[in-house]
Design a protein around this motif. Structure first.
Motif, PDB file in Angstrom:
ATOM      1  N   ILE A  11       0.842  -1.210   0.000  1.00 22.16           N
ATOM      2  CA  ILE A  11       0.000   0.000   0.000  1.00 22.16           C
ATOM      3  C   ILE A  11       0.866   1.245   0.000  1.00 22.16           C
ATOM      4  O   ILE A  11       0.634   2.210  -0.725  1.00 22.16           O
ATOM      5  N   LEU A  12       1.916   1.250   0.842  1.00 24.79           N
ATOM      6  CA  LEU A  12       2.812   2.404   0.904  1.00 24.79           C
ATOM      7  C   LEU A  12       3.464   2.663  -0.442  1.00 24.79           C
ATOM      8  O   LEU A  12       3.543   3.799  -0.902  1.00 24.79           O
ATOM      9  N   HIS A  15       1.031   4.321  -2.897  1.00 24.79           N
ATOM     10  CA  HIS A  15       0.746   5.738  -2.612  1.00 24.79           C
ATOM     11  C   HIS A  15       1.970   6.612  -2.819  1.00 24.79           C
ATOM     12  O   HIS A  15       1.845   7.775  -3.176  1.00 24.79           O
ATOM     13  N   CYS A  16       3.152   6.074  -2.583  1.00 21.10           N
ATOM     14  CA  CYS A  16       4.348   6.855  -2.889  1.00 21.10           C
ATOM     15  C   CYS A  16       4.420   7.140  -4.380  1.00 21.10           C
ATOM     16  O   CYS A  16       4.809   8.227  -4.802  1.00 21.10           O
ATOM     17  N   TYR A  19       2.343   9.949  -5.291  1.00 20.66           N
ATOM     18  CA  TYR A  19       2.924  11.220  -4.912  1.00 20.66           C
ATOM     19  C   TYR A  19       4.219  11.469  -5.681  1.00 20.66           C
ATOM     20  O   TYR A  19       5.241  11.842  -5.128  1.00 20.66           O
ATOM     21  N   VAL A  84       2.121   6.781   8.385  1.00 19.94           N
ATOM     22  CA  VAL A  84       0.983   6.431   7.532  1.00 19.94           C
ATOM     23  C   VAL A  84      -0.325   6.724   8.261  1.00 19.94           C
ATOM     24  O   VAL A  84      -0.368   6.807   9.484  1.00 19.94           O
ATOM     25  N   GLU A  88      -8.752   4.999   6.860  1.00 16.71           N
ATOM     26  CA  GLU A  88      -9.176   5.839   5.744  1.00 16.71           C
ATOM     27  C   GLU A  88      -9.868   7.094   6.257  1.00 16.71           C
ATOM     28  O   GLU A  88     -10.401   7.128   7.370  1.00 16.71           O
ATOM     29  N   VAL A 154      -7.371  10.198   2.149  1.00 15.80           N
ATOM     30  CA  VAL A 154      -6.302   9.223   2.379  1.00 15.80           C
ATOM     31  C   VAL A 154      -6.932   7.863   2.635  1.00 15.80           C
ATOM     32  O   VAL A 154      -8.074   7.765   3.098  1.00 15.80           O
ATOM     33  N   SER A 155      -6.182   6.827   2.335  1.00 14.57           N
ATOM     34  CA  SER A 155      -6.629   5.467   2.633  1.00 14.57           C
ATOM     35  C   SER A 155      -5.791   4.914   3.770  1.00 14.57           C
ATOM     36  O   SER A 155      -4.726   5.458   4.101  1.00 14.57           O
ATOM     37  N   GLN A 158      -1.768   4.781   4.091  1.00 17.40           N
ATOM     38  CA  GLN A 158      -1.180   5.673   3.083  1.00 17.40           C
ATOM     39  C   GLN A 158      -0.107   6.553   3.710  1.00 17.40           C
ATOM     40  O   GLN A 158      -0.279   7.116   4.787  1.00 17.40           O
TER      41      GLN A 158
END
Length: 566
Positions: A11-12, A15-16, A19, A84, A88, A154-155, A158
């Protein structure tokens, strides 16, 4: 556990990428653990960092004027650990300040809770961009930005920031809070993250304190507050006496001490008092000074938390029966006491002591001067030799007999209201007369050596005070701040030292050829800096006019101008 960790890493990573690639850095009133919160109702939270959870501080620890509102999570003595979102939701609020929370995020969740992440070093790029846009729009380095629900969703898991050491922090860590969104009531985050920590150690009590009620009780023959070891000893009392305990908690494989979650005091087998440090109202933090013996803490740095409730203390985490936990020793017999201390995990310790009721003559209470009396259960307005004080209803733990000492007039006038420490639950207003002062807009008030909030209202200088015992002084500031370059001004890096020995610095504004550029406080407001390459101003390779204007709290301004090559 391995599967969950791998999932969080995936997941990280996703999301990175989003971004812009890799980030740039009653006796049974206390419910049992299983019934405190239903995860079906509250929703599952994950820990806000991917490293092992280790605590430097727990929820509700007593501090001067406030409870510790969250968990202090260790970051392996480093800044820059990935933070993180615990669930959510959306980023609702962003703070940037050289004090307090420092860089902080508030994330609102659909389950009715808001999580707070404080002392951050940097935000995720999308949040950083929004912050910079706000700073330039408001010409302010300090930020308190509110966001609508659609702007920054955000989830769970994240990436939102990097851990740091900003604001009122004394070492790298992440401060993490859980609040009820509708009331901002503080909730113990262990209710959501407790399974992430192992703890088999029970709290430890070190000693207890006896509080003979003034004019109504004696303990061991004395009317004064006294401390005693929790060990068998000949103890006597007569009349009304309260008790308090100095205790702390431990956790497995940790050297720190922590606050105690649950305290119960029993008298002859019946529950006399209990506390459960959870669900703390946001507007009642200063009542910790009444629950704890603040005066003793200020001298000895040890909190004795009272096992009785003073009449003005409305903390809902405290419960007591008749007498609000104060014991009336009115029989010549043995009174059997038992302290029971436990933590979130149910680890429990018990301590017993016996007090013999021994008849004695109790000195009467001191006389009362109603002209100087503040009542805890109503609003108060007193005029004291030209100085007025207004104290709101609900500001005091009990009635207080002021002993004011007021000297001088105009600039240099001083006022001390009380002869021992007495922090208020809410701010009061102190009004000084300023007739005939030639520059009233240059006046301000100090509490001892600290500048406090003040304002001109007609022919009075009014100050917001939170303690009765401090020395308040009317001061005059007609001196502008001093601006000095901090070393050589480079092509991109601009550093300046600021000094203001009077009212203190209020604002800083810099421009390059008239275009606003943001200076950030690097050491409160004594050192500020600007990286020109991180501003909207485009380089030209030519000399540019740099102007820096610094204003203090009394409106005195200094301007510094020079040429820089950029």
């Amino acid at each position: 556990m391995i599967r969950r960790t791998l999932l969080l890493i995936v997941i990280l990573a996703i999301h990175c990428m989003a971004y812009s690639g890799v980030p740039d850095s009653g006796e049974n009133n206390i419910p049992d653990k299983a019934s405190r919160y239903s995860m079906d109702d509250a929703g599952t939270f994950v820990k806000p960092m991917l490293i092992e959870l280790s605590l430097a501080g727990n929820f509700g620890e007593p501090r001067p004027h406030h409870f510790h509102a969250g968990l202090d999570m260790r970051t392996q003595q480093e800044e820059g650990k990935v933070v993180v979102a615990a669930a959510e939701g959306y980023v609702e609020r962003v703070l940037v300040s050289p004090t307090g929370y420092g860089n902080a995020l508030f994330v609102r969740h659909p389950n009715g809770y808001t999580t707070v992440y404080a002392h951050l070093s940097r935000f995720a790029p999308q949040i950083r961009a929004a912050v910079k846009k706000w700073q330039y729009a408001n010409h302010s380095a300090d930020v308190d930005m509110r966001l609508p629900a659609h702007q920054m969703p955000v989830s769970q898991g994240q990436f939102i920031a990097f851990s740091g050491n900003t604001g009122g922090s004394y070492g790298p860590h992440l401060h993490f809070e859980v609040r009820r969104t509708d009331t901002m009531e503080m909730v113990d985050p262990l209710e959501f993250l407790g399974d992430s920590i192992k703890d088999t150690q029970a709290p430890v009590a070190h000693s207890f304190m006896a509080f003979p009620q003034e004019g109504e009780g004696l303990f061991c023959g004395k009317p004064q507050t006294q401390t005693f070891a929790l060990s068998p000893k000949a103890l006597t009392a007569w009349g009304k006496v309260g008790f308090g305990v100095y205790a702390d908690d431990k956790m497995d494989e940790q050297q720190n001490t922590y606050g105690v979650r649950h305290t119960k005091l029993f008298l002859d087998g019946k529950l006399l008092f209990e506390s459960d440090v959870n669900n703390i109202p946001a507007d009642m933090h200063r009542m910790i000074n009444s629950w704890g013996n603040y005066d003793y803490f200020a001298e000895h740095r040890r909190w004795y938390l009272k096992s009785f409730i003073e009449p003005g203390n409305k903390l809902p985490i405290l419960k007591a029966g008749s007498g609000q936990g104060v014991v009336d020793f009115n029989e010549e017999r043995d009174y059997h006491f038992r302290y029971e201390l436990s933590d979130y995990y149910g680890n429990k310790s018990e301590y017993e002591f016996v007090v013999r009721g021994t008849k004695a003559s109790i000195p009467g209470p001191p006389s009362v001067n109603t002209a100087n009396l503040l009542h805890y259960d109503k609003a108060n307005h007193l005029s004291l030799s030209g100085v007025d004080i207004d104290v709101k209803d609900g500001s005091l733990p009990y009635d207080v007999q002021l002993c004011p000492v007021i000297e001088g007039s105009g600039v240099g006038m001083t006022c001390r209201l009380y002869n021992r420490r007495m922090p208020l639950f809410t701010s009061a207003t102190l009004s000084f007369p300023i007739q005939g002062e030639g520059q009233p807009d240059k006046l301000y008030v100090k509490a001892d050596s600290n500048v406090i909030s003040s304002r001109i209202d007609g022919d009075h200088l009014k100050a917001d005070i939170t303690e009765l015992e401090r020395l308040y002084t009317v001061c005059l500031d007609t001196v502008a701040p001093v601006i000095k370059p901090a070393g050589n001004i480079g092509a991109h890096s601009l550093l300046f030292n600021l000094e203001d020995k009077e009212s203190g610095i209020k604002s800083v504004e810099g421009t390059l050829d008239g275009q606003f550029i943001l200076f950030m406080p690097l050491r409160l407001y004594t050192l500020i800096g600007c990286d020109l390459s991180d501003t909207p101003v485009k380089p030209t390779g030519k000399n540019r006019k740099l102007t820096l204007t610094v204003t203090d709290l009394c409106g005195n301004k200094s301007k510094y101008e020079t040429q820089v090559m950029y």
